[in-house]
Design an enzyme around this catalytic site. Structure first.
Site, mmCIF file in Angstrom:
data_model
loop_
_atom_site.group_PDB
_atom_site.id
_atom_site.type_symbol
_atom_site.label_atom_id
_atom_site.label_comp_id
_atom_site.label_asym_id
_atom_site.label_seq_id
_atom_site.Cartn_x
_atom_site.Cartn_y
_atom_site.Cartn_z
ATOM 1 N N TYR A 1 0.823 -1.205 0.000
ATOM 2 C CA TYR A 1 0.000 0.000 0.000
ATOM 3 C C TYR A 1 0.862 1.262 0.000
ATOM 4 O O TYR A 1 0.522 2.254 -0.638
ATOM 5 C CB TYR A 1 -0.923 -0.010 1.220
ATOM 6 N N TYR B 1 4.148 5.548 -2.257
ATOM 7 C CA TYR B 1 4.580 6.755 -1.565
ATOM 8 C C TYR B 1 6.108 6.771 -1.413
ATOM 9 O O TYR B 1 6.747 7.820 -1.560
ATOM 10 C CB TYR B 1 3.916 6.842 -0.186
#
Length: 635
Positions: A368, A372
């Site tokens: 997930y 980022y």
């Protein structure tokens, strides 16, 4: 052209000249548009609209005019300014011709006030007076400080002029990204043209080759981060903990831009906060949250990531692992503190704090956050393109702009929360296995060698272990000393550039309960100018400087070494400071090595009647020698 229009144009040119060259045309066009609008309203309120247009330009340029380090200076001009400021600061030591300050604390206060005039932070209070004075009279110290001050002032004005947002220059202004790109090119060129010799093996490498093997390499840095995140997740599954992804955003007053009808417009609530101010606010918010969670018995571990909004305003992402029973308490604590400021503004409850529970059935926590991590580190690698004079922007990606943004504002993008320190993990990978190791240390070394962060957590006491209970710590030398791993003896380290004792150096890991040191695999290196062949090679005529009559390549003192004697642990006496010039070999023989001395002004023959050419050297920046050795000082 009538005299009024001529005066208007001359005034406009004078104000615009204060801006960096890439902005001058843009600001002129914006001001001309306002003047055209004022001319169209000649019979209505021409005077008011003309005044508003000129006030807009005056406000923008007057703020820039007040900056002590002009943002339109070139890097060469900044270097010249740094040399001048260091020279002027050194002259503050002279009260009247021939008489100098004897009170170091008073002189330091005088210099602190001087550097503050240029938006430069004075040396911290923990720095000694001698070292602080040496810094403030050093050209290189001023150069770094002025560059940092100018870069932040430049970006602050780019935000104030409305250039930083997704419709124009996302995350950071293009001029800041270009400056950062040129800086990286200079650094890369320096690393490629500087060699480092291994004093123990004779191997030669360029600094660029050595940097590529460390966490300075974005690819290695990203890989290590993902290994640690994945290790935390594996440990959380073992402990039946859940993963929570939290986003913290600052109040509206910290955002220079907002959206209206799908368009980016100025935010009327903005209060001129810089990204650094915003990050400090979020950090203080997290400190309060963390303290309350500690009082409530909620133990969390994971990672914090800082990202930039399109207008340069930072926001935080936190991937936290926590006990399922404490999840609601965690959410309530975050919500309470996130809404303490301006909680009644529109959208505060929906935008200020967001929670996402990561369902293992749909995907992993590491997966997930992978996007980022990649976005904020390398996005496939930082490839600098074009020559140093060119402006080839084809290679600029989001990660280029984010890296320039974080570097300019001094924002740490990733930080581990909880868990044992990564410094021990990295040192364990260098530690030589030893049969005398405890089971805990052997397990930690094995986990580090295999890249098993979860195994490392288990060996160190778990993901929520307190620092005071760590079974393994990094081992350091005493201040002012270095350790010769080949000959197993300490030697005095060179004093720092500003006359300070060298900080303790890492030598391995230490078992806390057994008070036993285990050394790392380390070598002595000497940096020397000139490029080295790629891949490195061994000098066939290499001679060990410690065991030969030739002069050492580095400042290493020849110890009296008995190679047949059993090695003695020189670091088992409670880490008490020792005489920095007293060295001890394995046979415990002690002898004092006197420090090198030199005259600071020995290249200037006559100070009583200096010529004009020599006058400028009367106030040379004070560096390694104490300031009271200057000519004319009262002892």
């Amino acid at each position: 052209m009538n005299p009024i229009d001529a005066a208007q144009m001359a005034w406009q040119a004078e104000r615009i000249a204060l801006l960096p060259t890439p902005w001058q045309k843009r600001v002129k066009l914006a001001h001309d548009e306002r003047l055209t609008a004022a001319a169209a309203r000649y019979y209505v309120d021409h005077g008011d609209t003309l005044r508003q247009a000129n006030m807009w330009l005056l406000k923008a340029t007057e703020r820039i005019k007040g900056i002590k380090v002009p943002i339109n200076l070139t890097d060469e001009q900044v270097r010249e300014m740094a040399a001048n400021r260091a020279h002027r600061c050194a002259r503050l030591a002279e009260i009247v011709p021939g008489f100098f300050y004897t009170d170091k604390a008073a002189l330091r206060r005088r210099m602190n006030a001087y550097v503050a005039r240029y938006g430069v932070a004075a040396p911290a209070a923990r720095v000694s007076d001698d070292a602080a004075i040496a810094r403030m009279t050093c050209e290189q110290w001023w150069r770094r400080a002025l560059r940092r001050s100018q870069a932040r002032a430049l970006e602050r004005e780019a935000i104030a002029l409305g250039y930083v947002h997704k419709a124009q220059e996302i995350y950071a202004s293009s001029i800041t990204v270009e400056r950062r790109t040129q800086q990286r090119k200079r650094n890369a060129s320096l690393l490629a043209e500087t060699a480092a010799v291994n004093l123990d093996t004779g191997e030669l490498y360029t600094l660029a080759e050595l940097a590529a093997k460390s966490v300075a390499n974005p690819t290695i840095r990203r890989g290590e981060l993902m290994v640690r995140i994945n290790g935390f997740e594996r440990m959380a599954k073992t402990l039946n903990h859940v993963a929570e992804f939290i986003t913290l955003t600052a109040p509206s007053q910290y955002h220079p831009k907002t959206s209206s009808g799908g368009q980016v417009v100025d935010n009327p609530k903005y209060r001129d906060h810089t990204p650094r101010d915003t990050n400090a606010y979020l950090n203080s918010l997290w400190q309060r949250i963390r303290a309350k969670l500690q009082r409530q018995g909620v133990r969390v571990y994971g990672f914090r990531m800082v990202e930039a909004h399109h207008d340069g305003t930072p926001h935080w992402h936190l991937l936290l692992f926590v006990d399922q029973a404490k999840l609601e308490l965690l959410r309530d604590t975050f919500t309470e503190h996130a809404l303490r400021v301006d909680a009644d503004e529109p959208g505060a409850k929906t935008n200020r704090i967001k929670f996402v529970s990561i369902d293992p059935a749909r995907g992993s926590a590491a997966g997930y956050v992978a996007k980022y991590v990649a976005k904020n580190i390398d996005q496939g690698g930082y490839q600098v393109q074009g020559d140093i004079q060119g402006q080839n922007w084809q290679g600029v990606t989001a990660s280029h702009r984010i890296e320039a943004w974080a570097s300019t504002w001094g924002i740490r993008q990733f930080q581990q929360i909880g868990g044992p320190p990564v410094g021990v993990w990295r040192e364990l990978r260098r530690t030589v296995r030893d049969p005398s190791m405890s089971d805990e240390l052997a397990a930690a070394v094995a986990a580090a060698d295999q890249g098993d962060w979860a195994g490392y957590l288990a060996a160190m006491g778990g993901p929520t272990v307190e620092r005071r209970n760590l079974p393994i710590r990094v081992a350091y030398t005493r201040p002012g000393e270095r350790w010769d791993f080949k000959n197993q003896c300490p030697y005095p380290a060179n004093r720092g550039k500003y006359g300070e004792d060298a900080a303790p150096a890492v030598i391995g890991v230490r078992e806390v309960l057994r008070e036993r040191l285990h050394q790392s695999r380390r070598f002595r290196w000497q940096v020397q100018p000139g490029a080295a062949p790629k891949g490195g090679y061994v000098r066939h005529n290499y001679v060990d400087p410690l065991n030969s009559g030739e002069a050492p390549w580095s400042s290493v003192n020849n110890c009296t070494v008995d190679n047949s004697a059993t090695a003695v642990d020189n670091f088992s006496d409670g880490h008490k400071p020792v005489d920095k010039y007293l060295i001890r070999g394995p046979n415990r023989e002690k002898r004092r090595v006197e420090p090198q001395t030199r005259a600071l002004f020995d290249d200037e023959p006559d100070f009583e009647t200096p010529t004009m050419r020599e006058f400028r050297f009367m106030f040379r920046p004070i560096s390694r020698s104490a300031w009271h050795h200057s000519p004319g000082a009262i002892q």
